[in-house]
Scaffold this motif. Sequence first.
Motif, PDB file in Angstrom:
ATOM      1  N   SER A 262       0.834  -1.199   0.000  1.00 25.67           N
ATOM      2  CA  SER A 262       0.000   0.000   0.000  1.00 25.67           C
ATOM      3  C   SER A 262       0.871   1.253   0.000  1.00 25.67           C
ATOM      4  O   SER A 262       1.804   1.386   0.786  1.00 25.67           O
ATOM      5  CB  SER A 262      -0.915  -0.009   1.221  1.00 25.67           C
ATOM      6  N   GLN A 263       0.546   2.174  -0.907  1.00 25.25           N
ATOM      7  CA  GLN A 263       1.320   3.402  -1.071  1.00 25.25           C
ATOM      8  C   GLN A 263       0.459   4.628  -0.771  1.00 25.25           C
ATOM      9  O   GLN A 263      -0.727   4.668  -1.102  1.00 25.25           O
ATOM     10  CB  GLN A 263       1.845   3.507  -2.513  1.00 25.25           C
ATOM     11  N   ASP A 264       1.070   5.620  -0.114  1.00 23.56           N
ATOM     12  CA  ASP A 264       0.400   6.904   0.124  1.00 23.56           C
ATOM     13  C   ASP A 264       0.517   7.744  -1.136  1.00 23.56           C
ATOM     14  O   ASP A 264       1.623   8.090  -1.573  1.00 23.56           O
ATOM     15  CB  ASP A 264       1.033   7.637   1.303  1.00 23.56           C
ATOM     16  N   VAL A 265      -0.631   8.071  -1.724  1.00 21.95           N
ATOM     17  CA  VAL A 265      -0.675   8.820  -2.982  1.00 21.95           C
ATOM     18  C   VAL A 265      -1.469  10.101  -2.757  1.00 21.95           C
ATOM     19  O   VAL A 265      -2.537  10.074  -2.144  1.00 21.95           O
ATOM     20  CB  VAL A 265      -1.314   7.979  -4.107  1.00 21.95           C
ATOM     21  N   ILE A 266      -0.939  11.211  -3.258  1.00 20.09           N
ATOM     22  CA  ILE A 266      -1.650  12.487  -3.238  1.00 20.09           C
ATOM     23  C   ILE A 266      -2.102  12.781  -4.663  1.00 20.09           C
ATOM     24  O   ILE A 266      -1.276  12.931  -5.572  1.00 20.09           O
ATOM     25  CB  ILE A 266      -0.759  13.624  -2.705  1.00 20.09           C
ATOM     26  N   SER A 267      -3.406  12.834  -4.869  1.00 18.39           N
ATOM     27  CA  SER A 267      -3.956  13.033  -6.204  1.00 18.39           C
ATOM     28  C   SER A 267      -3.733  14.473  -6.669  1.00 18.39           C
ATOM     29  O   SER A 267      -3.276  15.335  -5.914  1.00 18.39           O
ATOM     30  CB  SER A 267      -5.457  12.704  -6.209  1.00 18.39           C
ATOM     31  N   ARG A 268      -4.074  14.715  -7.924  1.00 18.72           N
ATOM     32  CA  ARG A 268      -3.870  16.046  -8.495  1.00 18.72           C
ATOM     33  C   ARG A 268      -4.742  17.096  -7.823  1.00 18.72           C
ATOM     34  O   ARG A 268      -4.382  18.278  -7.786  1.00 18.72           O
ATOM     35  CB  ARG A 268      -4.163  16.023 -10.000  1.00 18.72           C
ATOM     36  N   ASP A 269      -5.895  16.684  -7.260  1.00 17.15           N
ATOM     37  CA  ASP A 269      -6.742  17.622  -6.526  1.00 17.15           C
ATOM     38  C   ASP A 269      -6.462  17.582  -5.022  1.00 17.15           C
ATOM     39  O   ASP A 269      -7.340  17.887  -4.208  1.00 17.15           O
ATOM     40  CB  ASP A 269      -8.227  17.336  -6.810  1.00 17.15           C
ATOM     41  N   ASN A 270      -5.230  17.166  -4.657  1.00 13.82           N
ATOM     42  CA  ASN A 270      -4.733  17.242  -3.272  1.00 13.82           C
ATOM     43  C   ASN A 270      -5.551  16.395  -2.294  1.00 13.82           C
ATOM     44  O   ASN A 270      -5.855  16.823  -1.175  1.00 13.82           O
ATOM     45  CB  ASN A 270      -4.691  18.698  -2.787  1.00 13.82           C
TER      46      ASN A 270
ATOM     47  N   VAL B 237      -3.183   3.336  -1.839  1.00 10.28           N
ATOM     48  CA  VAL B 237      -3.475   2.504  -3.008  1.00 10.28           C
ATOM     49  C   VAL B 237      -2.515   1.316  -3.021  1.00 10.28           C
ATOM     50  O   VAL B 237      -1.309   1.481  -2.805  1.00 10.28           O
ATOM     51  CB  VAL B 237      -3.318   3.305  -4.319  1.00 10.28           C
ATOM     52  N   ASN B 238      -3.057   0.120  -3.243  1.00 10.71           N
ATOM     53  CA  ASN B 238      -2.209  -1.056  -3.449  1.00 10.71           C
ATOM     54  C   ASN B 238      -2.587  -1.718  -4.773  1.00 10.71           C
ATOM     55  O   ASN B 238      -3.675  -1.490  -5.307  1.00 10.71           O
ATOM     56  CB  ASN B 238      -2.311  -2.045  -2.289  1.00 10.71           C
ATOM     57  N   ALA B 239      -1.674  -2.516  -5.292  1.00  9.72           N
ATOM     58  CA  ALA B 239      -1.872  -3.099  -6.622  1.00  9.72           C
ATOM     59  C   ALA B 239      -1.112  -4.412  -6.731  1.00  9.72           C
ATOM     60  O   ALA B 239      -0.341  -4.784  -5.846  1.00  9.72           O
ATOM     61  CB  ALA B 239      -1.410  -2.123  -7.707  1.00  9.72           C
ATOM     62  N   VAL B 240      -1.349  -5.119  -7.835  1.00 10.20           N
ATOM     63  CA  VAL B 240      -0.596  -6.335  -8.163  1.00 10.20           C
ATOM     64  C   VAL B 240      -0.034  -6.192  -9.571  1.00 10.20           C
ATOM     65  O   VAL B 240      -0.664  -5.583 -10.450  1.00 10.20           O
ATOM     66  CB  VAL B 240      -1.464  -7.607  -8.059  1.00 10.20           C
ATOM     67  N   VAL B 241       1.155  -6.746  -9.759  1.00  9.77           N
ATOM     68  CA  VAL B 241       1.844  -6.669 -11.052  1.00  9.77           C
ATOM     69  C   VAL B 241       2.094  -8.088 -11.552  1.00  9.77           C
ATOM     70  O   VAL B 241       2.576  -8.947 -10.801  1.00  9.77           O
ATOM     71  CB  VAL B 241       3.178  -5.908 -10.919  1.00  9.77           C
ATOM     72  N   TYR B 242       1.757  -8.338 -12.811  1.00  7.49           N
ATOM     73  CA  TYR B 242       2.004  -9.628 -13.451  1.00  7.49           C
ATOM     74  C   TYR B 242       3.178  -9.465 -14.416  1.00  7.49           C
ATOM     75  O   TYR B 242       3.119  -8.663 -15.353  1.00  7.49           O
ATOM     76  CB  TYR B 242       0.763 -10.098 -14.214  1.00  7.49           C
TER      77      TYR B 242
ATOM     78  N   LEU C  29      -9.050  12.359  -7.924  1.00  9.55           N
ATOM     79  CA  LEU C  29      -9.629  11.246  -7.173  1.00  9.55           C
ATOM     80  C   LEU C  29     -10.747  10.573  -7.955  1.00  9.55           C
ATOM     81  O   LEU C  29     -10.851   9.333  -7.956  1.00  9.55           O
ATOM     82  CB  LEU C  29     -10.147  11.754  -5.821  1.00  9.55           C
ATOM     83  N   ASP C  30     -11.589  11.352  -8.609  1.00  7.46           N
ATOM     84  CA  ASP C  30     -12.694  10.763  -9.374  1.00  7.46           C
ATOM     85  C   ASP C  30     -12.182   9.825 -10.465  1.00  7.46           C
ATOM     86  O   ASP C  30     -12.788   8.786 -10.742  1.00  7.46           O
ATOM     87  CB  ASP C  30     -13.555  11.870 -10.001  1.00  7.46           C
ATOM     88  N   GLU C  31     -11.063  10.174 -11.079  1.00 10.53           N
ATOM     89  CA  GLU C  31     -10.491   9.312 -12.114  1.00 10.53           C
ATOM     90  C   GLU C  31      -9.930   8.026 -11.506  1.00 10.53           C
ATOM     91  O   GLU C  31     -10.032   6.955 -12.122  1.00 10.53           O
ATOM     92  CB  GLU C  31      -9.387  10.062 -12.848  1.00 10.53           C
ATOM     93  N   MET C  32      -9.356   8.101 -10.299  1.00 13.65           N
ATOM     94  CA  MET C  32      -8.863   6.893  -9.635  1.00 13.65           C
ATOM     95  C   MET C  32      -9.995   5.917  -9.341  1.00 13.65           C
ATOM     96  O   MET C  32      -9.822   4.701  -9.422  1.00 13.65           O
ATOM     97  CB  MET C  32      -8.170   7.266  -8.317  1.00 13.65           C
TER      98      MET C  32
ATOM     99  N   VAL D 160      -8.463   1.310  -3.345  1.00 13.39           N
ATOM    100  CA  VAL D 160      -8.175   2.715  -3.063  1.00 13.39           C
ATOM    101  C   VAL D 160      -8.861   3.055  -1.745  1.00 13.39           C
ATOM    102  O   VAL D 160     -10.094   3.107  -1.676  1.00 13.39           O
ATOM    103  CB  VAL D 160      -8.670   3.637  -4.200  1.00 13.39           C
ATOM    104  N   ASP D 161      -8.081   3.259  -0.694  1.00 11.87           N
ATOM    105  CA  ASP D 161      -8.618   3.531   0.642  1.00 11.87           C
ATOM    106  C   ASP D 161      -8.680   5.035   0.870  1.00 11.87           C
ATOM    107  O   ASP D 161      -7.692   5.751   0.675  1.00 11.87           O
ATOM    108  CB  ASP D 161      -7.743   2.883   1.713  1.00 11.87           C
ATOM    109  N   LEU D 162      -9.862   5.496   1.331  1.00  6.90           N
ATOM    110  CA  LEU D 162     -10.079   6.910   1.621  1.00  6.90           C
ATOM    111  C   LEU D 162     -10.210   7.131   3.117  1.00  6.90           C
ATOM    112  O   LEU D 162     -10.565   6.217   3.861  1.00  6.90           O
ATOM    113  CB  LEU D 162     -11.348   7.410   0.915  1.00  6.90           C
ATOM    114  N   THR D 163      -9.947   8.354   3.549  1.00  6.38           N
ATOM    115  CA  THR D 163     -10.151   8.710   4.945  1.00  6.38           C
ATOM    116  C   THR D 163     -11.645   8.863   5.224  1.00  6.38           C
ATOM    117  O   THR D 163     -12.457   9.026   4.304  1.00  6.38           O
ATOM    118  CB  THR D 163      -9.425  10.018   5.278  1.00  6.38           C
ATOM    119  N   GLU D 164     -12.018   8.841   6.504  1.00  3.66           N
ATOM    120  CA  GLU D 164     -13.422   8.951   6.878  1.00  3.66           C
ATOM    121  C   GLU D 164     -14.008  10.288   6.438  1.00  3.66           C
ATOM    122  O   GLU D 164     -15.150  10.360   5.967  1.00  3.66           O
ATOM    123  CB  GLU D 164     -13.569   8.785   8.395  1.00  3.66           C
ATOM    124  N   SER D 165     -13.248  11.362   6.609  1.00  3.63           N
ATOM    125  CA  SER D 165     -13.750  12.683   6.209  1.00  3.63           C
ATOM    126  C   SER D 165     -13.994  12.744   4.703  1.00  3.63           C
ATOM    127  O   SER D 165     -14.974  13.341   4.248  1.00  3.63           O
ATOM    128  CB  SER D 165     -12.749  13.764   6.620  1.00  3.63           C
TER     129      SER D 165
END
Length: 256
Positions: free
Chosen positions: A73-81, A86-91, A128-131, A165-170
């Motif tokens: 899991s990685q901490d990602v800051i989207s373009r709209d802050n 986010v975590n993923a798998v790679v083949y 975020l909406d695109e994610m 994609v994990d979001l905060t409660e707020s």
Amino acid sequence: MISVFPWFWAVILLLVLALLSSSFRIFREYERGVIFNLGRFWKVKGPGLVLIIPGIQQVVRVDLRTVVLEVPSQDVISRDNVSVKVNAVVYLRVIDAEKAVIEVVDYLDATSQLAQTMLRSVLGKHQLDEMLAERETLNLDIQQALDAQTGSWGIKVSNVEIKQVDLTESMIRAIARQAEAERERRAKVIHAEGELQASEKLFQAAKVLAQEPQAILLRYLETLTVIGADKNTTVVFPLPMDLVAPLLKRIAPSND
């Protein structure tokens, strides 16, 4: 002295057998052997039985099957802050055993570290909406970015899938409020469109009724019939003077 010779030849025989057994390598269909001659690359062999020279040639076994690599899991800051996890798998799989051994120390670890960096870099360019709504496009972008880097290592990244994609409660509450506002907006728009269509139909009906004044009277009488069917004790029903006037004119001469 005579008794020493049988033991000597037995040891020699064992050494020869051990040497011969170490000279053979068996590689499965999905395996390849990268062979080095005195430290220098010679060739890639396999599958099947491969004969090497012990002490002079060394072999590195490489698996060509697809490997599923989980990206932490990685901490990602989207373009709209907006901060998300986010975590993923790679083949991925090895397509060039020589490069996978010579060009990189540990291609799995190197690809994992590169995938973490690419995940933050690519997703940080999107909102975020695109994610949340365009994961297939983002998966393709990350896969292409990874594949461009790992090609020099003899590694093919065939697919990347964003798992969660994990979001905060707020942020979850903010998205819920936004969705509710969007539903209210659509409801108001639909209601306004219905009012507009109804007014257009009423306008058309008024134009038709205006062509024949008697039709308006018939419409009033029909409305009275509907109201009378509801078993009301008192009904107040106003009549326009333009409908009553013709009746009064007809009644007036008969009174004279």
